[in-house]
Design a protein around this motif. Sequence first.
Motif, mmCIF file in Angstrom:
data_model
loop_
_atom_site.group_PDB
_atom_site.id
_atom_site.type_symbol
_atom_site.label_atom_id
_atom_site.label_comp_id
_atom_site.label_asym_id
_atom_site.label_seq_id
_atom_site.Cartn_x
_atom_site.Cartn_y
_atom_site.Cartn_z
ATOM 1 N N SER A 8 0.840 -1.194 0.049
ATOM 2 C CA SER A 8 0.110 -0.032 -0.014
ATOM 3 C C SER A 8 0.772 1.215 0.104
ATOM 4 O O SER A 8 2.002 1.332 0.676
ATOM 5 C CB SER A 8 -1.020 0.055 1.288
ATOM 6 N N GLU A 9 0.433 2.324 -0.662
ATOM 7 C CA GLU A 9 1.357 3.588 -0.662
ATOM 8 C C GLU A 9 0.765 4.534 0.278
ATOM 9 O O GLU A 9 -0.522 4.281 0.803
ATOM 10 C CB GLU A 9 1.019 4.029 -2.170
ATOM 11 N N SER A 10 1.387 5.365 0.544
ATOM 12 C CA SER A 10 0.985 6.468 1.694
ATOM 13 C C SER A 10 -0.020 7.265 0.815
ATOM 14 O O SER A 10 0.100 7.764 -0.051
ATOM 15 C CB SER A 10 2.186 7.279 1.822
ATOM 16 N N PHE A 11 -0.867 7.628 1.656
ATOM 17 C CA PHE A 11 -2.212 8.474 1.344
ATOM 18 C C PHE A 11 -1.640 9.915 0.991
ATOM 19 O O PHE A 11 -0.972 10.527 1.973
ATOM 20 C CB PHE A 11 -3.477 8.350 2.246
ATOM 21 N N SER A 12 -2.134 10.511 -0.138
ATOM 22 C CA SER A 12 -1.683 11.912 -0.320
ATOM 23 C C SER A 12 -3.044 12.661 -0.542
ATOM 24 O O SER A 12 -3.546 12.485 -1.683
ATOM 25 C CB SER A 12 -0.666 12.118 -1.162
ATOM 26 N N ALA A 13 -3.435 13.527 -0.071
ATOM 27 C CA ALA A 13 -4.738 14.488 -0.468
ATOM 28 C C ALA A 13 -4.310 15.115 -1.684
ATOM 29 O O ALA A 13 -5.370 15.257 -2.524
ATOM 30 C CB ALA A 13 -5.136 15.331 0.826
ATOM 31 N N MET A 14 -3.089 15.622 -1.639
ATOM 32 C CA MET A 14 -2.712 16.449 -2.894
ATOM 33 C C MET A 14 -2.793 15.615 -4.265
ATOM 34 O O MET A 14 -3.486 16.016 -5.126
ATOM 35 C CB MET A 14 -1.436 17.271 -3.001
ATOM 36 N N ALA A 15 -2.460 14.131 -4.000
ATOM 37 C CA ALA A 15 -2.300 13.474 -5.172
ATOM 38 C C ALA A 15 -3.612 12.979 -5.479
ATOM 39 O O ALA A 15 -3.992 12.711 -6.904
ATOM 40 C CB ALA A 15 -1.331 12.189 -4.967
ATOM 41 N N THR A 16 -4.547 12.797 -4.535
ATOM 42 C CA THR A 16 -5.997 12.533 -4.727
ATOM 43 C C THR A 16 -6.572 13.718 -5.630
ATOM 44 O O THR A 16 -7.533 13.385 -6.538
ATOM 45 C CB THR A 16 -6.721 12.207 -3.482
ATOM 46 N N GLY A 17 -6.308 15.097 -5.406
ATOM 47 C CA GLY A 17 -6.860 16.072 -5.930
ATOM 48 C C GLY A 17 -6.380 16.316 -7.447
ATOM 49 O O GLY A 17 -7.064 17.220 -8.001
ATOM 50 N N LYS A 18 -5.375 15.783 -7.460
ATOM 51 C CA LYS A 18 -4.755 15.943 -9.016
ATOM 52 C C LYS A 18 -5.066 14.679 -9.991
ATOM 53 O O LYS A 18 -4.742 14.650 -10.895
ATOM 54 C CB LYS A 18 -3.178 15.956 -8.857
ATOM 55 N N ARG A 19 -6.098 14.109 -9.502
ATOM 56 C CA ARG A 19 -6.676 12.957 -10.376
ATOM 57 C C ARG A 19 -7.402 13.504 -11.600
ATOM 58 O O ARG A 19 -7.979 14.507 -11.332
ATOM 59 C CB ARG A 19 -7.292 12.184 -9.834
ATOM 60 N N PRO A 20 -7.572 12.853 -12.602
ATOM 61 C CA PRO A 20 -8.302 13.462 -13.951
ATOM 62 C C PRO A 20 -9.739 13.750 -13.555
ATOM 63 O O PRO A 20 -10.375 12.582 -13.046
ATOM 64 C CB PRO A 20 -8.034 12.548 -15.038
ATOM 65 N N GLY A 21 -10.330 14.742 -13.631
ATOM 66 C CA GLY A 21 -11.789 15.158 -13.458
ATOM 67 C C GLY A 21 -12.018 15.208 -11.768
ATOM 68 O O GLY A 21 -13.107 15.089 -11.600
ATOM 69 N N VAL A 22 -10.984 15.452 -11.025
ATOM 70 C CA VAL A 22 -11.141 15.423 -9.704
ATOM 71 C C VAL A 22 -10.590 16.728 -9.094
ATOM 72 O O VAL A 22 -9.364 17.064 -9.552
ATOM 73 C CB VAL A 22 -10.778 14.062 -9.029
ATOM 74 N N MET A 23 -11.283 17.554 -8.314
ATOM 75 C CA MET A 23 -10.458 18.842 -7.983
ATOM 76 C C MET A 23 -10.618 18.895 -6.375
ATOM 77 O O MET A 23 -11.696 18.854 -5.749
ATOM 78 C CB MET A 23 -11.259 20.079 -8.454
ATOM 79 N N LEU A 24 -9.574 19.084 -5.528
ATOM 80 C CA LEU A 24 -9.519 19.029 -4.128
ATOM 81 C C LEU A 24 -10.199 20.266 -3.622
ATOM 82 O O LEU A 24 -9.806 21.351 -4.253
ATOM 83 C CB LEU A 24 -8.071 18.951 -3.676
ATOM 84 N N MET A 25 -11.179 20.308 -2.946
ATOM 85 C CA MET A 25 -11.928 21.438 -2.205
ATOM 86 C C MET A 25 -11.656 21.746 -0.939
ATOM 87 O O MET A 25 -11.302 22.995 -0.740
ATOM 88 C CB MET A 25 -13.457 21.262 -2.336
ATOM 89 N N LYS A 26 -11.423 20.794 -0.314
ATOM 90 C CA LYS A 26 -11.058 20.975 1.494
ATOM 91 C C LYS A 26 -10.359 19.585 1.888
ATOM 92 O O LYS A 26 -10.782 18.515 1.683
ATOM 93 C CB LYS A 26 -12.509 21.210 2.166
ATOM 94 N N TRP A 27 -9.429 19.845 2.790
ATOM 95 C CA TRP A 27 -8.745 18.973 3.311
ATOM 96 C C TRP A 27 -8.619 19.288 4.758
ATOM 97 O O TRP A 27 -7.694 20.141 5.141
ATOM 98 C CB TRP A 27 -7.541 18.639 2.690
ATOM 99 N N GLN A 28 -9.104 18.575 5.809
ATOM 100 C CA GLN A 28 -9.067 18.835 7.085
ATOM 101 C C GLN A 28 -8.643 17.635 7.792
ATOM 102 O O GLN A 28 -9.530 16.945 8.449
ATOM 103 C CB GLN A 28 -10.708 19.094 7.479
ATOM 104 N N PRO A 29 -7.418 17.645 8.240
ATOM 105 C CA PRO A 29 -6.971 16.453 9.122
ATOM 106 C C PRO A 29 -7.147 16.736 10.737
ATOM 107 O O PRO A 29 -7.104 17.833 11.016
ATOM 108 C CB PRO A 29 -5.481 16.297 8.837
ATOM 109 N N GLU A 30 -7.728 15.766 11.272
ATOM 110 C CA GLU A 30 -7.776 15.882 12.718
ATOM 111 C C GLU A 30 -7.279 14.610 13.425
ATOM 112 O O GLU A 30 -7.972 13.555 13.791
ATOM 113 C CB GLU A 30 -9.246 16.070 13.131
ATOM 114 N N GLY A 31 -6.071 14.631 13.607
ATOM 115 C CA GLY A 31 -5.609 13.523 14.362
ATOM 116 C C GLY A 31 -5.491 12.380 13.525
ATOM 117 O O GLY A 31 -4.681 12.332 12.695
ATOM 118 N N GLU A 32 -5.989 11.066 14.066
ATOM 119 C CA GLU A 32 -6.055 9.831 13.202
ATOM 120 C C GLU A 32 -7.067 10.027 11.963
ATOM 121 O O GLU A 32 -6.840 9.067 11.338
ATOM 122 C CB GLU A 32 -6.374 9.060 14.296
#
Length: 158
Positions: free
Chosen positions: A83-107
């Motif tokens: 498994s690869e490490s999760f990245s909100a930025m990489a998820t938001g750069k997928r084709p047809g996807v745009m990152l609107m909000k990323w709000q981490p809270e601990g775990e």
Amino acid sequence: MRRFFEQWLTAHARLRIASWVAAMLLFSMLGGLWVIQPGYHALEQRRVSLAASVQAIKEQQQQKRALDTQLKAAQRNLPALASESFSAMATGKRPGVMLMKWQPEGESAELELRSQWASVPGLFNALSRTDARLKRFSVAAGEGALSVTLWLEATHEK
């Protein structure tokens, strides 16, 4: 019949003792067989039962060997599932996807994305290959695109 008894009674003592011993041995053997016979049948049934158990164990061992062989072959054929490490930025750069909000809270974290309907299955597929665990999600119609909100939780695999 009477003559037989008279001959036996008038016979020599050795002959009478020998015939008496022979008759007693014959009766003891018949009596012993009468006593031993049920035990012999029980032992024979036990032997047949044990033979069936041994045969069943041999068949189970053969099945286990076959399953072990199949498991080893399947393990050789499986690609490494790292498994690869999760990245909100990489998820938001997928084709047809745009990152609107990323709000981490601990775990845990909340991720809000704008996406076209065709990109949603690929988004979940990409998420399944990461070390983040999806707790829940919602998909709602937005202005010109879908609003996808994901609540994620970090996994700690050892």
